[in-house]
Motif scaffolding. Structure first.
Motif, PDB file in Angstrom:
ATOM      1  N   ARG A  31       0.847  -1.191   0.000  1.00 28.51           N
ATOM      2  CA  ARG A  31       0.000   0.000   0.000  1.00 28.51           C
ATOM      3  C   ARG A  31       0.884   1.242   0.000  1.00 28.51           C
ATOM      4  O   ARG A  31       1.879   1.312   0.722  1.00 28.51           O
ATOM      5  CB  ARG A  31      -0.908  -0.003   1.220  1.00 28.51           C
ATOM      6  CG  ARG A  31      -1.857   1.168   1.209  1.00 28.51           C
ATOM      7  CD  ARG A  31      -3.195   0.791   1.665  1.00 28.51           C
ATOM      8  NE  ARG A  31      -4.063   1.962   1.578  1.00 28.51           N
ATOM      9  CZ  ARG A  31      -5.218   2.046   2.123  1.00 28.51           C
ATOM     10  NH1 ARG A  31      -5.683   1.030   2.813  1.00 28.51           N
ATOM     11  NH2 ARG A  31      -5.948   3.111   1.990  1.00 28.51           N
ATOM     12  N   VAL A  32       0.500   2.225  -0.822  1.00 25.42           N
ATOM     13  CA  VAL A  32       1.221   3.494  -0.892  1.00 25.42           C
ATOM     14  C   VAL A  32       0.210   4.635  -0.777  1.00 25.42           C
ATOM     15  O   VAL A  32      -0.979   4.462  -1.056  1.00 25.42           O
ATOM     16  CB  VAL A  32       2.047   3.639  -2.188  1.00 25.42           C
ATOM     17  CG1 VAL A  32       3.159   2.612  -2.246  1.00 25.42           C
ATOM     18  CG2 VAL A  32       1.179   3.535  -3.426  1.00 25.42           C
ATOM     19  N   GLY A  33       0.687   5.801  -0.397  1.00 28.93           N
ATOM     20  CA  GLY A  33      -0.183   6.966  -0.290  1.00 28.93           C
ATOM     21  C   GLY A  33      -1.014   6.937   0.969  1.00 28.93           C
ATOM     22  O   GLY A  33      -0.948   6.011   1.784  1.00 28.93           O
ATOM     23  N   THR A  34      -1.815   7.977   1.114  1.00 27.24           N
ATOM     24  CA  THR A  34      -2.616   8.137   2.320  1.00 27.24           C
ATOM     25  C   THR A  34      -4.072   7.765   2.112  1.00 27.24           C
ATOM     26  O   THR A  34      -4.821   7.680   3.081  1.00 27.24           O
ATOM     27  CB  THR A  34      -2.515   9.569   2.848  1.00 27.24           C
ATOM     28  OG1 THR A  34      -2.899  10.476   1.805  1.00 27.24           O
ATOM     29  CG2 THR A  34      -1.088   9.887   3.297  1.00 27.24           C
ATOM     30  N   GLY A  35      -4.507   7.573   0.882  1.00 26.28           N
ATOM     31  CA  GLY A  35      -5.832   7.038   0.614  1.00 26.28           C
ATOM     32  C   GLY A  35      -6.997   7.909   1.004  1.00 26.28           C
ATOM     33  O   GLY A  35      -7.976   7.397   1.533  1.00 26.28           O
ATOM     34  N   GLN A  36      -6.944   9.205   0.735  1.00 23.58           N
ATOM     35  CA  GLN A  36      -8.063  10.066   1.091  1.00 23.58           C
ATOM     36  C   GLN A  36      -9.341   9.707   0.335  1.00 23.58           C
ATOM     37  O   GLN A  36     -10.420   9.775   0.898  1.00 23.58           O
ATOM     38  CB  GLN A  36      -7.738  11.545   0.830  1.00 23.58           C
ATOM     39  CG  GLN A  36      -6.821  12.159   1.837  1.00 23.58           C
ATOM     40  CD  GLN A  36      -5.362  12.051   1.406  1.00 23.58           C
ATOM     41  OE1 GLN A  36      -5.014  11.339   0.468  1.00 23.58           O
ATOM     42  NE2 GLN A  36      -4.502  12.738   2.106  1.00 23.58           N
ATOM     43  N   THR A  39      -7.745   3.777  -2.698  1.00 17.16           N
ATOM     44  CA  THR A  39      -6.549   3.072  -2.242  1.00 17.16           C
ATOM     45  C   THR A  39      -5.584   2.917  -3.405  1.00 17.16           C
ATOM     46  O   THR A  39      -5.990   2.730  -4.553  1.00 17.16           O
ATOM     47  CB  THR A  39      -6.882   1.681  -1.676  1.00 17.16           C
ATOM     48  OG1 THR A  39      -7.495   0.891  -2.690  1.00 17.16           O
ATOM     49  CG2 THR A  39      -7.801   1.781  -0.469  1.00 17.16           C
ATOM     50  N   CYS A  40      -4.304   3.008  -3.097  1.00 17.28           N
ATOM     51  CA  CYS A  40      -3.239   2.836  -4.090  1.00 17.28           C
ATOM     52  C   CYS A  40      -2.266   1.787  -3.573  1.00 17.28           C
ATOM     53  O   CYS A  40      -1.937   1.763  -2.386  1.00 17.28           O
ATOM     54  CB  CYS A  40      -2.486   4.137  -4.332  1.00 17.28           C
ATOM     55  SG  CYS A  40      -3.446   5.406  -5.148  1.00 17.28           S
ATOM     56  N   HIS A  41      -1.824   0.950  -4.498  1.00 17.49           N
ATOM     57  CA  HIS A  41      -0.879  -0.112  -4.159  1.00 17.49           C
ATOM     58  C   HIS A  41       0.188  -0.181  -5.240  1.00 17.49           C
ATOM     59  O   HIS A  41      -0.129  -0.127  -6.430  1.00 17.49           O
ATOM     60  CB  HIS A  41      -1.582  -1.470  -4.087  1.00 17.49           C
ATOM     61  CG  HIS A  41      -2.678  -1.523  -3.080  1.00 17.49           C
ATOM     62  ND1 HIS A  41      -2.473  -1.940  -1.787  1.00 17.49           N
ATOM     63  CD2 HIS A  41      -3.982  -1.197  -3.157  1.00 17.49           C
ATOM     64  CE1 HIS A  41      -3.605  -1.878  -1.116  1.00 17.49           C
ATOM     65  NE2 HIS A  41      -4.544  -1.424  -1.934  1.00 17.49           N
ATOM     66  N   LYS A  57      -4.684   1.717  -8.681  1.00 16.82           N
ATOM     67  CA  LYS A  57      -5.592   2.614  -7.962  1.00 16.82           C
ATOM     68  C   LYS A  57      -6.959   1.955  -7.939  1.00 16.82           C
ATOM     69  O   LYS A  57      -7.474   1.542  -8.980  1.00 16.82           O
ATOM     70  CB  LYS A  57      -5.669   3.982  -8.647  1.00 16.82           C
ATOM     71  CG  LYS A  57      -4.361   4.755  -8.562  1.00 16.82           C
ATOM     72  CD  LYS A  57      -4.492   6.144  -9.126  1.00 16.82           C
ATOM     73  CE  LYS A  57      -5.158   7.039  -8.114  1.00 16.82           C
ATOM     74  NZ  LYS A  57      -5.181   8.455  -8.555  1.00 16.82           N
ATOM     75  N   ASP A 120       3.703  19.137  -1.453  1.00 18.83           N
ATOM     76  CA  ASP A 120       3.275  19.382  -0.085  1.00 18.83           C
ATOM     77  C   ASP A 120       2.666  20.779  -0.051  1.00 18.83           C
ATOM     78  O   ASP A 120       3.393  21.781  -0.112  1.00 18.83           O
ATOM     79  CB  ASP A 120       4.455  19.274   0.877  1.00 18.83           C
ATOM     80  CG  ASP A 120       4.058  19.415   2.335  1.00 18.83           C
ATOM     81  OD1 ASP A 120       3.096  20.155   2.639  1.00 18.83           O
ATOM     82  OD2 ASP A 120       4.721  18.791   3.180  1.00 18.83           O
TER      83      ASP A 120
END
Length: 157
Positions: A31-36, A39-41, A57, A120
């Motif tokens: 899993r990558v990212g924060t998933g607002q 989900t991303c993997h 995604k 950011d």
């Protein structure tokens, strides 16, 4: 086109082989990212003629969130499936961009741009990063500026 899958455990070597058009022997998801909003993997792949990794995604796990975000999901899939090749912006290559129904169920398999760094909004960026962003904004909008055919693309406002 393979069936649209929405859960990480459905991204099997068999399914990925069908989606990528080449034999996948193994898949190692992280899993990558924060998933607002979904989900991303990162999928590390082995096989014959497949990339070493892709980014998957998928929609949010919660059905209510999926329903609320269906329009955003549909627009992103449409961008990768139909519009990305018509603009000059640097976007990841889409190996697969598919959805079903109202768009709440979707899957994107994208080029893994592992060296890219997310922005950011609180920290800001350097002048060079800002200049690069401006060039990419122009590359995104310029090629289709005032293109009336975009009004016929379902889901674009």
């Amino acid at each position: 086109m393979p069936d649209v899958v929405t859960e990480i455990d459905e991204l099997t070597p068999w399914w990925l082989s069908d989606a990528l058009g080449a034999r996948v022997d193994t898949v190692l998801p992280t899993r990558v990212g924060t998933g607002q909003i979904g989900t991303c993997h990162r999928l590390v792949l082995t096989g014959d003629g497949v990339p070493t990794s892709v980014l998957a995604k998928l929609p949010a796990a919660d059905r209510g969130t999926r329903a609320m975000l269906a329009g955003a999901y549909r627009a992103e899939v449409r961008f990768y499936a139909e519009l990305a090749r018509t603009v000059a912006v640097r976007a990841p290559h889409a190996y697969l961009a598919a959805s079903r129904g109202d768009g709440a169920d979707f899957v994107l398999l994208l080029e893994d741009v592992v060296d890219a760094e997310p922005g950011d909004q609180l920290a800001g960026c350097t002048a060079a990063d800002a200049a690069g962003a401006i060039v990419n904004l122009a590359a995104l909008h310029g090629p289709r500026w005032c293109d009336a055919s975009l009004l016929d693309v379902d889901g674009l406002a």
